[in-house]
Design an enzyme around this catalytic site. Structure first.
Site, PDB file in Angstrom:
ATOM      1  N   LYS A   1       0.814  -1.217   0.000  1.00 40.42           N
ATOM      2  CA  LYS A   1       0.000   0.000   0.000  1.00 40.42           C
ATOM      3  C   LYS A   1       0.849   1.269   0.000  1.00 40.42           C
ATOM      4  O   LYS A   1       2.024   1.272   0.342  1.00 40.42           O
ATOM      5  CB  LYS A   1      -0.999  -0.033   1.156  1.00 40.42           C
ATOM      6  CG  LYS A   1      -2.153  -1.003   0.834  1.00 40.42           C
ATOM      7  CD  LYS A   1      -3.216  -1.023   1.871  1.00 40.42           C
ATOM      8  CE  LYS A   1      -4.335  -2.001   1.433  1.00 40.42           C
ATOM      9  NZ  LYS A   1      -5.332  -2.202   2.502  1.00 40.42           N
TER      10      LYS A   1
ATOM     11  N   ARG B   1      -3.559  -9.852   5.160  1.00 37.99           N
ATOM     12  CA  ARG B   1      -4.028  -9.985   3.775  1.00 37.99           C
ATOM     13  C   ARG B   1      -2.920  -9.507   2.849  1.00 37.99           C
ATOM     14  O   ARG B   1      -2.575  -8.326   2.866  1.00 37.99           O
ATOM     15  CB  ARG B   1      -5.299  -9.137   3.594  1.00 37.99           C
ATOM     16  CG  ARG B   1      -5.881  -9.159   2.190  1.00 37.99           C
ATOM     17  CD  ARG B   1      -7.085  -8.227   2.102  1.00 37.99           C
ATOM     18  NE  ARG B   1      -7.638  -8.195   0.751  1.00 37.99           N
ATOM     19  CZ  ARG B   1      -7.157  -7.423  -0.229  1.00 37.99           C
ATOM     20  NH1 ARG B   1      -6.138  -6.617  -0.010  1.00 37.99           N
ATOM     21  NH2 ARG B   1      -7.710  -7.454  -1.425  1.00 37.99           N
TER      22      ARG B   1
HETATM   23  C1  8Y4 Z   1      -1.155  -2.332  -4.659  1.00 39.28           C
HETATM   24  C2  8Y4 Z   1      -2.139  -3.275  -4.837  1.00 39.28           C
HETATM   25  C3  8Y4 Z   1      -1.357  -1.328  -3.758  1.00 39.28           C
HETATM   26  C4  8Y4 Z   1      -3.321  -3.192  -4.109  1.00 39.28           C
HETATM   27  C5  8Y4 Z   1      -2.529  -1.240  -3.046  1.00 39.28           C
HETATM   28  C6  8Y4 Z   1      -3.510  -2.186  -3.210  1.00 39.28           C
HETATM   29  C7  8Y4 Z   1      -8.086  -4.407   2.252  1.00 39.28           C
HETATM   30  C8  8Y4 Z   1      -9.175  -5.171   1.832  1.00 39.28           C
HETATM   31  C9  8Y4 Z   1      -8.278  -4.189   0.119  1.00 39.28           C
HETATM   32  C10 8Y4 Z   1      -7.757  -4.365   3.639  1.00 39.28           C
HETATM   33  C11 8Y4 Z   1      -9.633  -5.841   3.981  1.00 39.28           C
HETATM   34  C12 8Y4 Z   1      -5.424  -2.983  -1.899  1.00 39.28           C
HETATM   35  C13 8Y4 Z   1     -10.313  -5.622  -0.353  1.00 39.28           C
HETATM   36  C14 8Y4 Z   1      -6.739  -2.475  -1.455  1.00 39.28           C
HETATM   37  N1  8Y4 Z   1      -7.520  -3.802   1.149  1.00 39.28           N
HETATM   38  N2  8Y4 Z   1      -9.949  -5.894   2.674  1.00 39.28           N
HETATM   39  N3  8Y4 Z   1      -9.288  -5.014   0.490  1.00 39.28           N
HETATM   40  N4  8Y4 Z   1      -8.572  -5.104   4.460  1.00 39.28           N
HETATM   41  N5  8Y4 Z   1     -10.365  -6.522   4.858  1.00 39.28           N
HETATM   42  N6  8Y4 Z   1      -4.687  -2.023  -2.514  1.00 39.28           N
HETATM   43  O1  8Y4 Z   1      -6.835  -3.701   4.113  1.00 39.28           O
HETATM   44  O2  8Y4 Z   1      -5.082  -4.113  -1.750  1.00 39.28           O
HETATM   45  S1  8Y4 Z   1      -8.062  -3.685  -1.549  1.00 39.28           S
END
Ligand code: 8Y4
Length: 270
Positions: free
Chosen positions: A214, A250
Site C-alpha cells: 500500500k 491480507r
Molecule cells: C497495490 C495493490 C497497492 C493493491 C494497493 C492495493 C483491504 C481489503 C483491500 C484491507 C480488507 C489494496 C479488499 C486495497 N484492502 N480488505 N481489500 N482489508 N479486509 N490495494 O486492508 O489491496 S483492496
C-alpha cells in the site's frame, strides 16, 4: 515444543477486469484459478477472492458481472482444496452467490454499509464477516482525509458496526474487525493505526490487517513508487501486526510473508 501462534496468511486473488487482458465482461477464470493454486502452494491459509476494484477511478461493476467473475473461481478452489475462501465484495447479492459457491467469509470494506440489507444478509448466510473501516468512499477517500483522533474514531466505528451486525443476527464469534489501512488515511494515520494494533486486538475480535504494497509505504520510503517495490515495507507492517496479535494478514506476497512470520515465530516461540 510449542510454536508461537502466528497470524494466518490470506492471499489476494484479484479477478478484476484490470487483471484480464481483454478488460471485458466475459473472461477466462483460468488465470484466477491458477493464481489461487500458486498461493495455496506458497502456504496461504485463506484466499480472498475479489471481482470489484475499489481503486479510485475504477469502473463500477454490476452485481451480475461481479458474480460472473468470482463464482467460477470460488467453485474451482473449493472443489480442489480445503483452504477457506473469503469473498471481497460490498454487495449482498455477490456475497450470497459466493457463499453458495463455497466461500465462508464475507470480506466487506464497507462494513455492511453499502446496502441497507447487508447486515440481515450476513446473518442469513451464517458466514464469518470482516468489518473494515473506510473514511468516505472508494473514489474520493484519499482527498484530504482528516480525523481528530484516528485510533479512537476507527475503534468506535468498528465497535458500532459490530453491534449493528449483531443486532441483525450475526453471531459475535463470526465477526472480524479491520482498521482498513489506506482507506481514507494519510501515511501518519496509517502509522498511528499500526502502532495501535494492540489496542484493536484487545477489543476481543479477530483482527485482519491489510498493508500489502500500500501507498503509505511511499510516505516512509519515497523511492518505493511502484507497488512491486514495497515488499520490505509490507513485511515490516505485517510483522508488527504479528507482534500485536492480529489473527490474519491480507497479502499479495504469500511465500515471503509466510517465511517472515515463521522466522519471527521461530525466534519468539519455542
Ligand atoms: C497495490 C495493490 C497497492 C493493491 C494497493 C492495493 C483491504 C481489503 C483491500 C484491507 C480488507 C489494496 C479488499 C486495497 N484492502 N480488505 N481489500 N482489508 N479486509 N490495494 O486492508 O489491496 S483492496
Amino acid at each position: 515444543m510449542s510454536q508461537a501462534q502466528r497470524p494466518r496468511v490470506m492471499g489476494i486473488v484479484n479477478v478484476t477486469p484490470d487483471s484480464f487482458s481483454d478488460g471485458g465482461r466475459f473472461f477466462d477464470p483460468a488465470e484466477g484459478i491458477e493464481h489461487a493454486r500458486r498461493l495455496i502452494a506458497q502456504g496461504a491459509d485463506i484466499l480472498d477472492v475479489g471481482g470489484e476494484s475499489t481503486r479510485p477511478g475504477a469502473t463500477p461493476v454490476s452485481a451480475f458481472d461481479e458474480i460472473l467473475r468470482v463464482v467460477p473461481v470460488i467453485e474451482a478452489i473449493a472443489s480442489a482444496s480445503a483452504v477457506p475462501i473469503s469473498i471481497d465484495t460490498m454487495k449482498p447479492e455477490v456475497a450470497r452467490a459466493a457463499v453458495k459457491a463455497g466461500a465462508t467469509i464475507w470480506n466487506d470494506v464497507s462494513a455492511l454499509r453499502y446496502s441497507p440489507d447487508a447486515p440481515e444478509v450476513a446473518a442469513e448466510l451464517g458466514c464469518e464477516v470482516v468489518l473494515m473501516h473506510m473514511l468516505g468512499e472508494p473514489g474520493t477517500m484519499q482527498q484530504a482525509p482528516a480525523y481528530d483522533d484516528v485510533v479512537a474514531e476507527v475503534e468506535a466505528f468498528l465497535l458500532a458496526r459490530a453491534f449493528t451486525a449483531m443486532a441483525a443476527g450475526v453471531a459475535k464469534d463470526r465477526i472480524w474487525l479491520d482498521p482498513g489501512v489506506g482507506f481514507g488515511k494519510t501515511t501518519a494515520h496509517n502509522l498511528a493505526l499500526l502502532a495501535a494494533l494492540p489496542r484493536f486486538v484487545a477489543l476481543g475480535y479477530p483482527i485482519l490487517l491489510g498493508a500489502s504494497r500500500k501507498r503509505f509505504i511511499v510516505g516512509v520510503d519515497p523511492s518505493a513508487r511502484e507497488a512491486r517495490d514495497r515488499l520490505g515495507g509490507s513485511l515490516a507492517a505485517h510483522l508488527a501486526g504479528a507482534d500485536a496479535g492480529v489473527a490474519a494478514v491480507r497479502v499479495h506476497d504469500v511465500r515471503e510473508t509466510v517465511q517472515a512470520l515463521d522466522v519471527r515465530a521461530a525466534i519468539t516461540g519455542a
